[in-house]
Design a protein around this motif. Structure first.
Motif, mmCIF file in Angstrom:
data_model
loop_
_atom_site.group_PDB
_atom_site.id
_atom_site.type_symbol
_atom_site.label_atom_id
_atom_site.label_comp_id
_atom_site.label_asym_id
_atom_site.label_seq_id
_atom_site.Cartn_x
_atom_site.Cartn_y
_atom_site.Cartn_z
ATOM 1 N N VAL A 18 -65.177 -57.689 105.181
ATOM 2 C CA VAL A 18 -66.569 -57.498 105.504
ATOM 3 C C VAL A 18 -67.049 -56.455 104.526
ATOM 4 N N LYS A 19 -66.170 -56.042 103.634
ATOM 5 C CA LYS A 19 -66.811 -55.206 102.441
ATOM 6 C C LYS A 19 -67.125 -53.820 103.157
ATOM 7 N N SER A 20 -66.325 -53.191 103.974
ATOM 8 C CA SER A 20 -66.655 -52.023 104.421
ATOM 9 C C SER A 20 -66.269 -51.125 103.273
ATOM 10 N N ASP A 21 -66.792 -49.815 103.606
ATOM 11 C CA ASP A 21 -66.531 -48.611 102.635
ATOM 12 C C ASP A 21 -65.242 -47.895 103.000
ATOM 13 N N LEU A 22 -64.563 -48.177 104.272
ATOM 14 C CA LEU A 22 -63.381 -47.761 104.492
ATOM 15 C C LEU A 22 -62.275 -47.743 103.450
ATOM 16 N N ARG A 23 -61.497 -46.496 103.281
ATOM 17 C CA ARG A 23 -60.711 -46.357 102.061
ATOM 18 C C ARG A 23 -59.765 -45.156 102.575
ATOM 19 N N LEU A 24 -58.435 -45.323 102.420
ATOM 20 C CA LEU A 24 -57.563 -44.176 102.577
ATOM 21 C C LEU A 24 -57.138 -43.596 101.140
ATOM 22 N N PRO A 25 -57.306 -42.103 100.882
ATOM 23 C CA PRO A 25 -57.199 -41.648 99.426
ATOM 24 C C PRO A 25 -55.788 -42.195 99.164
ATOM 25 N N GLU A 26 -55.776 -42.282 97.847
ATOM 26 C CA GLU A 26 -54.492 -42.499 97.128
ATOM 27 C C GLU A 26 -53.504 -41.687 97.314
ATOM 28 N N ALA A 27 -53.536 -40.467 97.493
ATOM 29 C CA ALA A 27 -52.783 -39.282 97.686
ATOM 30 C C ALA A 27 -51.890 -39.550 99.215
ATOM 31 N N LEU A 28 -53.025 -39.962 100.065
ATOM 32 C CA LEU A 28 -52.492 -40.251 101.320
ATOM 33 C C LEU A 28 -51.290 -41.291 101.374
ATOM 34 N N TYR A 29 -51.747 -42.387 100.802
ATOM 35 C CA TYR A 29 -50.943 -43.674 100.516
ATOM 36 C C TYR A 29 -49.752 -43.131 100.061
ATOM 37 N N GLU A 30 -49.648 -42.415 98.986
ATOM 38 C CA GLU A 30 -48.322 -41.952 98.339
ATOM 39 C C GLU A 30 -47.435 -41.150 99.373
ATOM 40 N N THR A 31 -48.288 -40.357 100.135
ATOM 41 C CA THR A 31 -47.374 -39.412 101.108
ATOM 42 C C THR A 31 -46.900 -40.465 102.017
ATOM 43 N N LEU A 32 -47.643 -41.554 102.711
ATOM 44 C CA LEU A 32 -47.252 -42.138 103.945
ATOM 45 C C LEU A 32 -45.933 -42.875 103.295
ATOM 46 N N THR A 33 -46.071 -43.545 102.006
ATOM 47 C CA THR A 33 -45.024 -44.058 101.613
ATOM 48 C C THR A 33 -43.804 -43.430 101.435
ATOM 49 N N ILE A 34 -43.723 -41.983 100.961
ATOM 50 C CA ILE A 34 -42.822 -41.038 100.955
ATOM 51 C C ILE A 34 -41.953 -41.011 102.507
ATOM 52 N N TYR A 35 -42.963 -40.716 103.370
ATOM 53 C CA TYR A 35 -42.603 -40.525 104.581
ATOM 54 C C TYR A 35 -41.870 -41.465 105.368
ATOM 55 N N LEU A 36 -42.206 -42.946 105.104
ATOM 56 C CA LEU A 36 -41.429 -44.075 105.806
ATOM 57 C C LEU A 36 -40.305 -44.069 105.273
ATOM 58 N N LYS A 167 -38.635 -44.830 93.197
ATOM 59 C CA LYS A 167 -38.878 -44.119 94.383
ATOM 60 C C LYS A 167 -38.159 -44.714 95.736
ATOM 61 N N SER A 168 -38.352 -46.012 95.732
ATOM 62 C CA SER A 168 -37.646 -46.616 97.013
ATOM 63 C C SER A 168 -36.213 -46.524 97.243
ATOM 64 N N VAL A 169 -35.548 -46.836 96.435
ATOM 65 C CA VAL A 169 -34.152 -46.561 96.513
ATOM 66 C C VAL A 169 -33.736 -45.094 96.644
ATOM 67 N N LEU A 170 -34.348 -44.345 95.860
ATOM 68 C CA LEU A 170 -33.899 -42.947 95.813
ATOM 69 C C LEU A 170 -34.160 -42.490 97.060
ATOM 70 N N LEU A 171 -35.229 -42.609 97.773
ATOM 71 C CA LEU A 171 -35.584 -42.010 99.000
ATOM 72 C C LEU A 171 -34.904 -42.657 100.217
ATOM 73 N N LEU A 172 -34.748 -43.883 100.107
ATOM 74 C CA LEU A 172 -33.850 -44.275 101.082
ATOM 75 C C LEU A 172 -32.547 -43.803 101.046
#
Length: 315
Positions: A18-36, A167-172
């Motif tokens: 629906v072309k909402s202006d909802l966006r997550l900051p790029e830094a937050l996306y990276e942080t969530l990836t590292i966390y998971l 990143k993926s293999v190293l963090l896992l």
């Protein structure tokens, strides 16, 4: 299929459509990836600390072999779907690797269904991350050599660095090692950060992935119906292979579901980065559109519930 984390993903897709202006900051996306990645590794490492590692070697060997064989089976199917040899091999590398987030969703579904499962399943994620990716890249380089007579070989040093130290293999692997060495007593002080909030963070990450997947709709229209069929038909076939492997290993019902899900998933984090280094000629947009725009939502909405229903047939 109506687990709350899946609904977060659906919200993200809807917001993008629906072309909402909802966006997550790029830094937050990276942080969530590292966390998971760290959290999944820590959970698996805790279970490794409770049992002899040597007893798990047959499972590790089997899942490594499964991951390596997937591109060899998928690439010819993708050629039948009309993809070029290079693009088919590149996309098969995405299927040969795994999606950590798909695994996380499957794990929450297995736990919600109270299915018995192997608590060290995160070890399978780490073991399957690289083998299929390397095989797919080799297939792509061979296709390039045949296509244009290129004499350029694979830069194995760059590839090894990207695959094994990405990143993926190293963090896992890092999380697995920390959890295994620290044990329950060592991880307890950070349990409130890495263990308890896991599902909430996963829901937030899926919201972002919904936004990204929704943005792939235009790419899917460009690539046509065949790509959608590939993204929906390949996962169940791979899931059967994963479930059959789980049966041979004597896994519990939930373990069969998790291994089937890993086999059916497609990487959209580690694989694109490795392909960009080793085979830049492969169509990255097509691979991302199929892996993230089709296969990922298919597994979330249809695949995982289906694998849960079929798993008892393999145990």
């Amino acid at each position: 299929m109506f687990d709350v984390v899946v609904l977060f993903f659906a919200l993200g897709v809807f917001a993008r459509v629906v072309k909402s202006d909802l966006r997550l900051p790029e830094a937050l996306y990276e942080t969530l990836t590292i966390y998971l990645l760290l959290a999944i590794g820590l959970k698996g490492g805790l279970e490794l600390s409770r049992q002899p590692l040597m007893d798990l070697l047959p499972q590790v060997g089997a899942v490594v072999l499964l991951g390596a064989l997937i591109p060899l089976a998928v690439a010819p199917l993708l050629r039948l779907a009309g993809l070029s040899a290079v693009d088919a091999a590149g996309l098969s590398a995405h299927y040969g690797s795994v999606s950590v987030v798909t695994f996380a969703v499957a794990l929450t579904a297995v736990q919600a269904a109270q299915l018995p499962h192997e608590s060290h399943a995160a070890l399978w994620v780490a073991a399957m991350e690289a083998p299929g990716l390397v095989v797919g890249i080799v297939l792509a380089r061979l296709a390039l050599k045949k296509q244009d007579g290129s004499k350029g070989g694979i830069r194995w040093d760059l590839l090894a660095h990207e695959v094994l130290l990405g990143k993926s293999v190293l963090l896992l692997l890092g999380g697995l090692l920390i959890g295994a060495v620290a044990g329950d007593a060592g991880v307890k002080p950070i349990q409130a950060v890495f263990i308890d909030p896991f599902k909430g963070v996963l829901a937030l990450f899926l919201l972002e992935l919904g936004l990204v997947a929704g943005g792939q709709i235009g790419a899917l229209r460009r690539h046509g119906l065949k790509l959608i069929l590939v993204g929906c038909l390949v996962p169940p076939l791979l899931a059967v292979a994963g479930a059959f492997t789980g049966q041979l290993l004597g896994l519990q019902v939930g373990g069969v579901v998790l291994l089937a899900t890993l086999a059916a998933s497609a990487s959209y984090i580690a694989a694109p980065a490795a392909l960009r280094v080793a085979v830049p000629q492969a169509n990255a947009g097509l691979a991302i559109a199929c892996a993230l725009g089709v296969t990922f939502p298919f597994n979330l909405l249809v695949g995982i519930p289906l694998y849960i229903q079929l798993a008892p047939w393999f145990t």
